[in-house]
Design a protein around this motif. Structure first.
Motif, PDB file in Angstrom:
ATOM      1  N   LYS A 195      -5.657  11.178  84.023  1.00  0.00           N
ATOM      2  CA  LYS A 195      -6.323  10.678  82.892  1.00  0.00           C
ATOM      3  C   LYS A 195      -7.179   9.490  83.587  1.00  0.00           C
ATOM      4  CE  LYS A 195      -6.739   8.864  78.263  1.00  0.00           C
ATOM      5  NZ  LYS A 195      -7.551   7.581  78.394  1.00  0.00           N
ATOM      6  N   GLU A 196      -6.495   8.489  84.187  1.00  0.00           N
ATOM      7  CA  GLU A 196      -7.140   7.225  84.572  1.00  0.00           C
ATOM      8  C   GLU A 196      -7.875   7.163  85.935  1.00  0.00           C
ATOM      9  OE1 GLU A 196      -3.649   4.253  84.311  1.00  0.00           O
ATOM     10  OE2 GLU A 196      -4.100   4.349  82.048  1.00  0.00           O
ATOM     11  N   ASP A 197      -7.434   8.147  86.748  1.00  0.00           N
ATOM     12  CA  ASP A 197      -8.177   8.184  88.182  1.00  0.00           C
ATOM     13  C   ASP A 197      -9.697   8.384  88.033  1.00  0.00           C
ATOM     14  OD1 ASP A 197      -9.186   9.192  90.708  1.00  0.00           O
ATOM     15  OD2 ASP A 197      -7.109   9.195  91.198  1.00  0.00           O
ATOM     16  N   PRO A 198     -10.546   7.403  88.426  1.00  0.00           N
ATOM     17  CA  PRO A 198     -11.915   7.285  88.519  1.00  0.00           C
ATOM     18  C   PRO A 198     -12.688   8.311  89.263  1.00  0.00           C
ATOM     19  CG  PRO A 198     -11.314   5.398  89.860  1.00  0.00           C
ATOM     20  CD  PRO A 198      -9.968   6.071  89.355  1.00  0.00           C
ATOM     21  N   ARG A 199     -11.711   9.144  89.993  1.00  0.00           N
ATOM     22  CA  ARG A 199     -12.396  10.193  90.905  1.00  0.00           C
ATOM     23  C   ARG A 199     -12.426  11.484  90.056  1.00  0.00           C
ATOM     24  NH1 ARG A 199      -8.392   9.705  96.048  1.00  0.00           N
ATOM     25  NH2 ARG A 199      -6.924   9.301  94.057  1.00  0.00           N
ATOM     26  N   LEU A 200     -11.765  11.632  88.863  1.00  0.00           N
ATOM     27  CA  LEU A 200     -11.681  12.818  88.065  1.00  0.00           C
ATOM     28  C   LEU A 200     -12.166  12.831  86.541  1.00  0.00           C
ATOM     29  CD1 LEU A 200      -7.898  13.131  88.941  1.00  0.00           C
ATOM     30  CD2 LEU A 200      -9.759  14.406  90.430  1.00  0.00           C
ATOM     31  N   GLN A 201     -12.537  14.270  86.291  1.00  0.00           N
ATOM     32  CA  GLN A 201     -12.714  14.205  84.838  1.00  0.00           C
ATOM     33  C   GLN A 201     -11.606  15.216  84.444  1.00  0.00           C
ATOM     34  OE1 GLN A 201     -16.084  16.466  84.259  1.00  0.00           O
ATOM     35  NE2 GLN A 201     -16.234  16.240  82.208  1.00  0.00           N
ATOM     36  N   THR A 202     -11.188  14.713  83.570  1.00  0.00           N
ATOM     37  CA  THR A 202      -9.594  15.507  83.241  1.00  0.00           C
ATOM     38  C   THR A 202      -9.264  15.845  81.795  1.00  0.00           C
ATOM     39  OG1 THR A 202      -8.518  14.727  85.035  1.00  0.00           O
ATOM     40  CG2 THR A 202      -7.139  15.120  82.978  1.00  0.00           C
ATOM     41  N   VAL A 203      -8.915  16.983  81.429  1.00  0.00           N
ATOM     42  CA  VAL A 203      -8.735  17.442  80.144  1.00  0.00           C
ATOM     43  C   VAL A 203      -7.486  18.190  80.115  1.00  0.00           C
ATOM     44  CG1 VAL A 203      -9.235  19.263  78.104  1.00  0.00           C
ATOM     45  CG2 VAL A 203     -11.056  17.947  79.672  1.00  0.00           C
ATOM     46  N   LEU A 204      -6.433  17.825  78.996  1.00  0.00           N
ATOM     47  CA  LEU A 204      -5.151  18.570  78.954  1.00  0.00           C
ATOM     48  C   LEU A 204      -5.304  19.536  78.001  1.00  0.00           C
ATOM     49  CD1 LEU A 204      -1.915  16.569  79.333  1.00  0.00           C
ATOM     50  CD2 LEU A 204      -1.971  18.983  78.103  1.00  0.00           C
ATOM     51  N   PHE A 205      -4.809  20.896  78.392  1.00  0.00           N
ATOM     52  CA  PHE A 205      -4.914  21.907  77.297  1.00  0.00           C
ATOM     53  C   PHE A 205      -3.412  22.412  76.811  1.00  0.00           C
ATOM     54  CE2 PHE A 205      -8.855  22.847  79.993  1.00  0.00           C
ATOM     55  CZ  PHE A 205      -9.712  22.809  79.167  1.00  0.00           C
ATOM     56  N   SER A 206      -3.331  22.778  75.644  1.00  0.00           N
ATOM     57  CA  SER A 206      -2.013  23.060  75.102  1.00  0.00           C
ATOM     58  C   SER A 206      -1.839  24.524  75.287  1.00  0.00           C
ATOM     59  CB  SER A 206      -2.030  22.687  73.494  1.00  0.00           C
ATOM     60  OG  SER A 206      -2.951  23.064  72.897  1.00  0.00           O
ATOM     61  N   ILE A 207      -2.192  25.084  76.727  1.00  0.00           N
ATOM     62  CA  ILE A 207      -1.961  26.390  76.786  1.00  0.00           C
ATOM     63  C   ILE A 207      -0.390  26.445  77.523  1.00  0.00           C
ATOM     64  CG2 ILE A 207      -2.639  28.031  78.516  1.00  0.00           C
ATOM     65  CD1 ILE A 207      -5.342  26.906  78.482  1.00  0.00           C
ATOM     66  N   ARG A 208       0.273  27.512  76.659  1.00  0.00           N
ATOM     67  CA  ARG A 208       1.701  27.709  77.203  1.00  0.00           C
ATOM     68  C   ARG A 208       2.488  26.529  77.402  1.00  0.00           C
ATOM     69  NH1 ARG A 208       4.679  29.852  81.800  1.00  0.00           N
ATOM     70  NH2 ARG A 208       6.115  31.262  81.216  1.00  0.00           N
ATOM     71  N   ASP A 209       2.859  25.750  78.639  1.00  0.00           N
ATOM     72  CA  ASP A 209       3.502  24.740  78.595  1.00  0.00           C
ATOM     73  C   ASP A 209       2.945  23.624  79.048  1.00  0.00           C
ATOM     74  OD1 ASP A 209       5.931  23.273  78.700  1.00  0.00           O
ATOM     75  OD2 ASP A 209       6.614  23.757  80.788  1.00  0.00           O
ATOM     76  N   GLY A 210       1.468  23.613  78.657  1.00  0.00           N
ATOM     77  CA  GLY A 210       0.454  22.664  79.226  1.00  0.00           C
ATOM     78  C   GLY A 210       0.072  22.821  80.541  1.00  0.00           C
ATOM     79  N   LEU A 211      -1.524  22.733  80.423  1.00  0.00           N
ATOM     80  CA  LEU A 211      -2.044  23.078  81.613  1.00  0.00           C
ATOM     81  C   LEU A 211      -3.285  22.163  81.876  1.00  0.00           C
ATOM     82  CD1 LEU A 211      -2.687  24.977  84.051  1.00  0.00           C
ATOM     83  CD2 LEU A 211      -4.356  26.103  82.801  1.00  0.00           C
ATOM     84  N   THR A 212      -3.435  21.226  82.660  1.00  0.00           N
ATOM     85  CA  THR A 212      -4.686  20.168  82.736  1.00  0.00           C
ATOM     86  C   THR A 212      -5.425  20.568  83.825  1.00  0.00           C
ATOM     87  OG1 THR A 212      -3.005  18.196  82.289  1.00  0.00           O
ATOM     88  CG2 THR A 212      -5.075  17.738  83.561  1.00  0.00           C
ATOM     89  N   LEU A 213      -6.709  20.552  83.412  1.00  0.00           N
ATOM     90  CA  LEU A 213      -7.863  20.923  84.169  1.00  0.00           C
ATOM     91  C   LEU A 213      -8.541  19.548  84.717  1.00  0.00           C
ATOM     92  CD1 LEU A 213      -9.958  22.875  85.670  1.00  0.00           C
ATOM     93  CD2 LEU A 213     -11.049  22.969  83.471  1.00  0.00           C
ATOM     94  N   SER A 214      -8.793  19.294  85.938  1.00  0.00           N
ATOM     95  CA  SER A 214      -9.315  18.234  86.511  1.00  0.00           C
ATOM     96  C   SER A 214     -10.295  18.592  87.281  1.00  0.00           C
ATOM     97  CB  SER A 214      -8.109  17.190  87.158  1.00  0.00           C
ATOM     98  OG  SER A 214      -7.282  16.702  86.382  1.00  0.00           O
ATOM     99  N   ARG A 215     -11.591  17.783  87.302  1.00  0.00           N
ATOM    100  CA  ARG A 215     -12.785  18.085  88.153  1.00  0.00           C
ATOM    101  C   ARG A 215     -13.098  16.853  88.945  1.00  0.00           C
ATOM    102  NH1 ARG A 215     -18.453  17.532  88.121  1.00  0.00           N
ATOM    103  NH2 ARG A 215     -18.210  16.230  86.479  1.00  0.00           N
ATOM    104  N   VAL A 216     -12.975  17.108  90.071  1.00  0.00           N
ATOM    105  CA  VAL A 216     -13.135  15.926  91.232  1.00  0.00           C
ATOM    106  C   VAL A 216     -14.727  15.779  91.226  1.00  0.00           C
ATOM    107  CG1 VAL A 216     -13.246  15.355  93.735  1.00  0.00           C
ATOM    108  CG2 VAL A 216     -11.374  16.721  92.731  1.00  0.00           C
ATOM    109  N   LEU A 217     -14.993  14.203  90.992  1.00  0.00           N
ATOM    110  CA  LEU A 217     -16.326  14.067  90.670  1.00  0.00           C
ATOM    111  C   LEU A 217     -16.876  13.752  92.070  1.00  0.00           C
ATOM    112  CD1 LEU A 217     -15.776  11.471  88.118  1.00  0.00           C
ATOM    113  CD2 LEU A 217     -16.719  13.645  87.853  1.00  0.00           C
TER     114      LEU A 217
END
Length: 217
Positions: A195-217
C-alpha cells in the motif's frame, strides 16, 4: 476460505465463465493424488487470473509457487503467442504432475507459448533469471513474501502487474495474532508495504483468501 455467505459465493461462481476442461481434469487429479488440494486457486479465482492476464497480455510472466500448475495455466490463457511463463516451486514431487498439464496446454493449437518449470528455493533462483517480467504472481510460502517482493522488484518492467495471493490469510489479518504464528505478522507487514510503496498502485480484492493487484508505476 469463504468471506461471503455460501449461497452468494455459489451465485458468483455460477455467473462466471466456466473453467476449461484441462483445468477440471487437473483439479480432479490434484484432489485424488495430492495432499492440501485446497491450495489450488480454484475455478473462480482462476477465471479472475485469466481475465487479468487477457487484459494485460504479458509477454513474460514469473510465478512463485507452482503447486500442481492450476494458476499458471489460468494466467497462460491470456498470454500471446511466443510469450514465456516461468514458474518456481520447491516441491520436486509435483513437478511431473504439473509438467504433464503444461505440455498438454502448450501442445494445443491455440496456445503457442513456453512454460518453464524451475525447482528449488525461489530466492536462489530469481537472481539467476535474465530479463524482466510483465506480470508476477506470488503464491508461495508466506513468511518469505516480503523477501520475494524485494527480489522481484529488480525484475519488473514499468507497468508490470504484481499479483499476491492469500493476503487475507483466512481472516487472521484482522484477528489477534497468535505468538506462534509466523505467517500472519509477515502478511500484515507485506500488505502495508504494498500500500505504501510509492512505486506501486495497489488494490486488495476480497477474492477467495484475498488477492492483491499492484501495478508498477
Amino acid at each position: 476460505m469463504f468471506f461471503l455467505p455460501t449461497d452468494l459465493d455459489d451465485y458468483i461462481v455460477a455467473h462466471t465463465q466456466d473453467e476449461p476442461q484441462i483445468l477440471k481434469d487437473l483439479t480432479r487429479e490434484t484432489h485424488q493424488k495430492v495432499l492440501q488440494a485446497i491450495m489450488l486457486s480454484g475455478a473462480y479465482q482462476g477465471r479472475v487470473l485469466s481475465m487479468i492476464s487477457h487484459l494485460k497480455a504479458p509477454m513474460r510472466v514469473l510465478e512463485l509457487g507452482t503447486f500442481t500448475g492450476y494458476s499458471a495455466l489460468c494466467i497462460a490463457e491470456g498470454m500471446p503467442a511466443g510469450s514465456e511463463l516461468i514458474t518456481i516451486d520447491i516441491n520436486e514431487e509435483l513437478e511431473d504432475l504439473a509438467g504433464r498439464y503444461f505440455a498438454r496446454f502448450c501442445e494445443s493449437a491455440n496456445h503457442n507459448i513456453t512454460i518453464t518449470q524451475k525447482v528449488g528455493p525461489a530466492l536462489d533462483i530469481i537472481p539467476t533469471l535474465e530479463g524482466k517480467f510483465d506480470m508476477i504472481f506470488i503464491d508461495a510460502d508466506k513468511p518469505n513474501y516480503i523477501n520475494y517482493f524485494h527480489a522481484i522488484m529488480e525484475k519488473v518492467n514499468p507497468g508490470a502487474l504484481i499479483l499476491s495471493d492469500n493476503v487475507l490469510w483466512h481472516g487472521k489479518v484482522v484477528e489477534t495474532v497468535n505468538p506462534k504464528d509466523n505467517s500472519t505478522p509477515i502478511l500484515l507487514e507485506f500488505n502495508q508495504l504494498l500500500k505504501e510503496d510509492p512505486r506501486l498502485q495497489t488494490v486488495l480484492f476480497s477474492i477467495r483468501d484475498g488477492l492483491t493487484l499492484s501495478r508498477v508505476l
